[in-house]
Design a protein around this motif. Structure first.
Motif, PDB file in Angstrom:
ATOM      1  N   ASP A  89       0.822  -1.228   0.000  1.00 21.12           N
ATOM      2  CA  ASP A  89       0.000   0.000   0.000  1.00 21.12           C
ATOM      3  C   ASP A  89       0.848   1.268   0.000  1.00 21.12           C
ATOM      4  OD1 ASP A  89      -2.501  -1.429   0.330  1.00 21.12           O
ATOM      5  OD2 ASP A  89      -1.741  -1.905   2.323  1.00 21.12           O
ATOM      6  N   VAL A  90       2.093   1.151   0.415  1.00 17.32           N
ATOM      7  CA  VAL A  90       2.904   2.371   0.537  1.00 17.32           C
ATOM      8  C   VAL A  90       4.046   2.425  -0.479  1.00 17.32           C
ATOM      9  CG1 VAL A  90       2.337   2.625   2.980  1.00 17.32           C
ATOM     10  CG2 VAL A  90       4.410   1.390   2.351  1.00 17.32           C
ATOM     11  N   GLU A  91       4.009   1.463  -1.410  1.00 16.28           N
ATOM     12  CA  GLU A  91       5.087   1.307  -2.394  1.00 16.28           C
ATOM     13  C   GLU A  91       5.483   2.630  -3.075  1.00 16.28           C
ATOM     14  OE1 GLU A  91       6.617  -1.575  -3.137  1.00 16.28           O
ATOM     15  OE2 GLU A  91       7.609  -1.050  -5.021  1.00 16.28           O
ATOM     16  N   GLU A  92       4.500   3.374  -3.585  1.00 12.86           N
ATOM     17  CA  GLU A  92       4.872   4.583  -4.351  1.00 12.86           C
ATOM     18  C   GLU A  92       4.282   5.857  -3.767  1.00 12.86           C
ATOM     19  OE1 GLU A  92       3.607   3.294  -8.160  1.00 12.86           O
ATOM     20  OE2 GLU A  92       5.215   1.807  -8.154  1.00 12.86           O
ATOM     21  N   ILE A  93       3.912   5.835  -2.513  1.00 19.81           N
ATOM     22  CA  ILE A  93       3.169   6.995  -1.992  1.00 19.81           C
ATOM     23  C   ILE A  93       4.054   8.168  -1.584  1.00 19.81           C
ATOM     24  CG2 ILE A  93       1.230   5.575  -1.202  1.00 19.81           C
ATOM     25  CD1 ILE A  93       2.259   6.046   1.688  1.00 19.81           C
ATOM     26  N   HIS A  94       5.375   7.927  -1.462  1.00 19.25           N
ATOM     27  CA  HIS A  94       6.258   9.002  -0.975  1.00 19.25           C
ATOM     28  C   HIS A  94       6.245  10.238  -1.861  1.00 19.25           C
ATOM     29  CE1 HIS A  94       8.354   6.350  -3.654  1.00 19.25           C
ATOM     30  NE2 HIS A  94       9.147   7.345  -3.977  1.00 19.25           N
ATOM     31  N   SER A  95       5.876  10.067  -3.138  1.00 17.61           N
ATOM     32  CA  SER A  95       5.892  11.215  -4.049  1.00 17.61           C
ATOM     33  C   SER A  95       4.519  11.888  -4.150  1.00 17.61           C
ATOM     34  CB  SER A  95       6.354  10.763  -5.431  1.00 17.61           C
ATOM     35  OG  SER A  95       5.495   9.758  -5.910  1.00 17.61           O
ATOM     36  N   LEU A  96       3.517  11.322  -3.480  1.00 23.22           N
ATOM     37  CA  LEU A  96       2.153  11.884  -3.577  1.00 23.22           C
ATOM     38  C   LEU A  96       1.917  12.986  -2.555  1.00 23.22           C
ATOM     39  CD1 LEU A  96      -0.199   8.756  -3.722  1.00 23.22           C
ATOM     40  CD2 LEU A  96       0.508  10.224  -5.618  1.00 23.22           C
ATOM     41  N   GLY A  97       1.266  14.063  -2.999  1.00 21.67           N
ATOM     42  CA  GLY A  97       0.859  15.105  -2.057  1.00 21.67           C
ATOM     43  C   GLY A  97      -0.303  14.617  -1.198  1.00 21.67           C
ATOM     44  N   GLY A  98      -0.755  15.440  -0.268  1.00 21.08           N
ATOM     45  CA  GLY A  98      -1.903  15.084   0.584  1.00 21.08           C
ATOM     46  C   GLY A  98      -1.580  13.934   1.516  1.00 21.08           C
ATOM     47  N   THR A  99      -2.617  13.188   1.885  1.00 21.85           N
ATOM     48  CA  THR A  99      -2.431  12.054   2.795  1.00 21.85           C
ATOM     49  C   THR A  99      -3.390  10.932   2.424  1.00 21.85           C
ATOM     50  OG1 THR A  99      -2.865  11.290   5.075  1.00 21.85           O
ATOM     51  CG2 THR A  99      -3.733  13.458   4.505  1.00 21.85           C
ATOM     52  N   ILE A 100      -2.863   9.739   2.252  1.00 27.18           N
ATOM     53  CA  ILE A 100      -3.722   8.626   1.806  1.00 27.18           C
ATOM     54  C   ILE A 100      -4.720   8.219   2.882  1.00 27.18           C
ATOM     55  CG2 ILE A 100      -2.132   7.664   0.067  1.00 27.18           C
ATOM     56  CD1 ILE A 100      -1.541   5.427   2.227  1.00 27.18           C
ATOM     57  N   ILE A 101      -4.521   8.638   4.129  1.00 28.00           N
ATOM     58  CA  ILE A 101      -5.484   8.268   5.175  1.00 28.00           C
ATOM     59  C   ILE A 101      -6.420   9.445   5.512  1.00 28.00           C
ATOM     60  CG2 ILE A 101      -4.214   6.352   6.199  1.00 28.00           C
ATOM     61  CD1 ILE A 101      -3.133   8.267   8.317  1.00 28.00           C
ATOM     62  N   GLY A 102      -6.318  10.511   4.733  1.00 29.08           N
ATOM     63  CA  GLY A 102      -7.217  11.651   4.947  1.00 29.08           C
ATOM     64  C   GLY A 102      -6.857  12.426   6.209  1.00 29.08           C
ATOM     65  N   THR A 103      -7.466  13.600   6.327  1.00 35.05           N
ATOM     66  CA  THR A 103      -7.194  14.426   7.491  1.00 35.05           C
ATOM     67  C   THR A 103      -8.438  15.243   7.819  1.00 35.05           C
ATOM     68  OG1 THR A 103      -5.625  16.001   8.468  1.00 35.05           O
ATOM     69  CG2 THR A 103      -6.209  16.374   6.168  1.00 35.05           C
ATOM     70  N   SER A 104      -8.461  15.844   8.989  1.00 24.76           N
ATOM     71  CA  SER A 104      -9.554  16.754   9.351  1.00 24.76           C
ATOM     72  C   SER A 104      -9.073  17.605  10.510  1.00 24.76           C
ATOM     73  CB  SER A 104     -10.804  15.973   9.797  1.00 24.76           C
ATOM     74  OG  SER A 104     -10.583  15.403  11.074  1.00 24.76           O
ATOM     75  N   ARG A 105      -9.834  18.664  10.777  1.00 22.06           N
ATOM     76  CA  ARG A 105      -9.478  19.515  11.921  1.00 22.06           C
ATOM     77  C   ARG A 105     -10.350  19.177  13.138  1.00 22.06           C
ATOM     78  NH1 ARG A 105      -6.075  23.686   9.978  1.00 22.06           N
ATOM     79  NH2 ARG A 105      -6.329  24.048   7.764  1.00 22.06           N
ATOM     80  N   THR A 106     -10.843  17.970  13.183  1.00 26.33           N
ATOM     81  CA  THR A 106     -11.718  17.547  14.287  1.00 26.33           C
ATOM     82  C   THR A 106     -11.031  17.718  15.650  1.00 26.33           C
ATOM     83  OG1 THR A 106     -12.667  15.900  12.835  1.00 26.33           O
ATOM     84  CG2 THR A 106     -13.014  15.561  15.204  1.00 26.33           C
ATOM     85  N   ASP A 107     -11.759  18.341  16.565  1.00 23.53           N
ATOM     86  CA  ASP A 107     -11.277  18.444  17.943  1.00 23.53           C
ATOM     87  C   ASP A 107     -11.890  17.274  18.722  1.00 23.53           C
ATOM     88  OD1 ASP A 107     -10.892  18.930  20.606  1.00 23.53           O
ATOM     89  OD2 ASP A 107     -11.611  21.006  20.570  1.00 23.53           O
ATOM     90  N   PRO A 108     -11.077  16.274  19.106  1.00 20.99           N
ATOM     91  CA  PRO A 108     -11.631  15.084  19.753  1.00 20.99           C
ATOM     92  C   PRO A 108     -12.194  15.387  21.133  1.00 20.99           C
ATOM     93  CG  PRO A 108      -9.237  15.058  19.859  1.00 20.99           C
ATOM     94  CD  PRO A 108      -9.606  16.236  19.001  1.00 20.99           C
ATOM     95  N   PHE A 109     -11.852  16.546  21.691  1.00 26.95           N
ATOM     96  CA  PHE A 109     -12.355  16.903  23.020  1.00 26.95           C
ATOM     97  C   PHE A 109     -13.642  17.720  22.939  1.00 26.95           C
ATOM     98  CE2 PHE A 109      -7.853  16.055  23.596  1.00 26.95           C
ATOM     99  CZ  PHE A 109      -7.883  15.182  24.673  1.00 26.95           C
ATOM    100  N   ALA A 110     -14.086  18.029  21.713  1.00 25.18           N
ATOM    101  CA  ALA A 110     -15.301  18.848  21.579  1.00 25.18           C
ATOM    102  C   ALA A 110     -16.563  18.108  22.041  1.00 25.18           C
ATOM    103  CB  ALA A 110     -15.439  19.360  20.149  1.00 25.18           C
ATOM    104  N   PRO A 111     -16.786  16.843  21.603  1.00 22.63           N
ATOM    105  CA  PRO A 111     -17.959  16.136  22.146  1.00 22.63           C
ATOM    106  C   PRO A 111     -17.715  15.805  23.623  1.00 22.63           C
ATOM    107  CG  PRO A 111     -17.063  15.004  20.188  1.00 22.63           C
ATOM    108  CD  PRO A 111     -16.067  16.049  20.593  1.00 22.63           C
ATOM    109  N   PRO A 112     -18.732  15.905  24.474  1.00 21.33           N
ATOM    110  CA  PRO A 112     -18.531  15.658  25.904  1.00 21.33           C
ATOM    111  C   PRO A 112     -17.886  14.305  26.207  1.00 21.33           C
ATOM    112  CG  PRO A 112     -20.782  16.421  25.447  1.00 21.33           C
ATOM    113  CD  PRO A 112     -20.110  16.258  24.128  1.00 21.33           C
TER     114      PRO A 112
END
Ligand code: F6P
Length: 340
Positions: free
Chosen positions: A57-80
């Motif tokens: 799965d990671v054979e050729e990913i070093h040259s790719l922009g972004g992130t193959i596992i996705g990202t977000s600005r989620t604050d994990p402490f926001a939900p009670p």
């Protein structure tokens, strides 16, 4: 150890995939698998959003922009019950440790979880280069190259048409990107958040270039740069929910036009600065940081962040790294503005 968890949080940045590759390569040497939690902390809040990452799965990913596992600005402490959910879901995946690839906020969350008992290791990621305790974050130099290339193009058109241009680059609380891209791109003025500017002086300098026969001017401004006198610039656009501020270049171009009679245009480079393939430096830095992060998990050294110190990759306490933003030092600012 049979598994390492990994997530990437915050804005994406060239080089994250190189980090992921480094983690998977080193984990394979330990006979361990890697679980990618999708879209940052959101993946751990949801519990089920994972991807298993093997060597193929990671054979050729070093040259790719972004992130193959996705990202977000989620604050994990926001939900009670957010912190509990994250702890529970992490436990279900039976990972020896969690590698958190992120900037200031994501790493601050990681440190908070470390204090709650989650076995975390941080990897500093941001195009802003404002994470403490490391000489440099991966992604910064690629973004600086991208912004420089854009400024190079803008300079040729400003020169041909005899224009004043205000170019806005990212940098909410630090001016690294503006400084590097501004100097490398040959800007005539660079404005950064660390040093409040004087609107009248900026206008004056633009006017001088036009009266000295250089009838074009390029001003590079970081999105977070502000005038010393807040009333001297009318920034009407509110920050985005993520904190991005879009108004400064527009307001400054309007002020230049009004105060000098020279029509100034503005360009906000925006999201394009974080896209695209990482530079060779960022690929190597990312991969080395990934290898080291997996080693720290294997050694059980949690609550640490990998960092670049000169040419070495070292481990530093996360607590130190998140204590405060790394801004442009005054001495560096003074040294480089003399080039303009
Ligand atoms: O990654 C940090 C940063 O570059 C800030 O300088 C900026 O405010 C923000 O990201 C912009 O993020 P987005 O591309 O998600 O609007």
């Amino acid at each position: 150890m049979n598994r390492i968890g990994v997530l990437s949080g915050g804005g994406d940045c060239p080089g994250i995939n190189a980090v992921i590759r480094g983690i998977v390569l080193r984990a394979a040497k330990y006979g361990a698998g890697v679980v990618g939690f999708r879209r940052g902390w959101q993946g751990l809040l949801d519990g089920g959003r994972t991807t298993l990452l093997g060597l193929d799965d990671v054979e050729e990913i070093h040259s790719l922009g972004g992130t193959i596992i996705g990202t977000s600005r989620t604050d994990p402490f926001a939900p009670p019950d957010g912190a509990d959910q994250v702890m529970k879901n992490f436990a279900r995946h039976e990972c020896a440790g969690l590698v958190v690839i992120g900037g200031e906020k994501t790493l601050a969350h990681a440190y908070r979880f470390h204090r709650l008992g989650l076995p975390v290791v941080g990897v500093p990621k941001t195009i802003d280069n404002n994470v403490g305790s490391t000489d440099c974050t991966f992604g910064f130099l690629t973004a600086a190259n991208t912004a420089t290339e854009a400024i190079d193009r803008l300079v040729t058109t400003a020169k041909s048409q005899g224009r004043a241009l205000v170019v806005q680059v990212m940098g909410h609380n630090s001016g690294w990107l503006a400084l590097f891209a501004g100097i490398a791109g040959g800007a005539h003025q660079v404005l950064i958040p660390e040093v409040p500017f004087d609107v009248a002086q900026v206008c004056d300098r633009v006017k001088k270039r036009f009266t000295n026969g250089n009838d074009f001017a390029v001003v590079v401004v970081a999105e977070g740069a502000r005038p010393a006198d807040p009333k001297s610039l009318d920034i009407t656009e509110p920050p985005s929910p993520d904190g991005r501020e879009d108004g400064v270049a527009k307001a400054l171009a309007e002020a230049i036009t009004r105060q000098t009679g020279i029509k100034a245009h503005h360009v906000a480079l925006g999201t394009l600065q974080r896209g695209g393939s990482p530079s060779a430096f960022d690929r190597v830095l990312g991969m080395r940081m990934g290898l080291k992060a997996a080693e720290l998990v294997q050694e059980g050294k949690f609550g640490m962040m990998v960092a670049l110190r000169c040419t070495d990759i070292v481990a530093v306490p996360l607590e130190d790294a998140v204590r405060q933003s790394k801004t442009v030092p005054d001495a560096l600012w003074r040294e480089v503005v003399q080039l303009i």
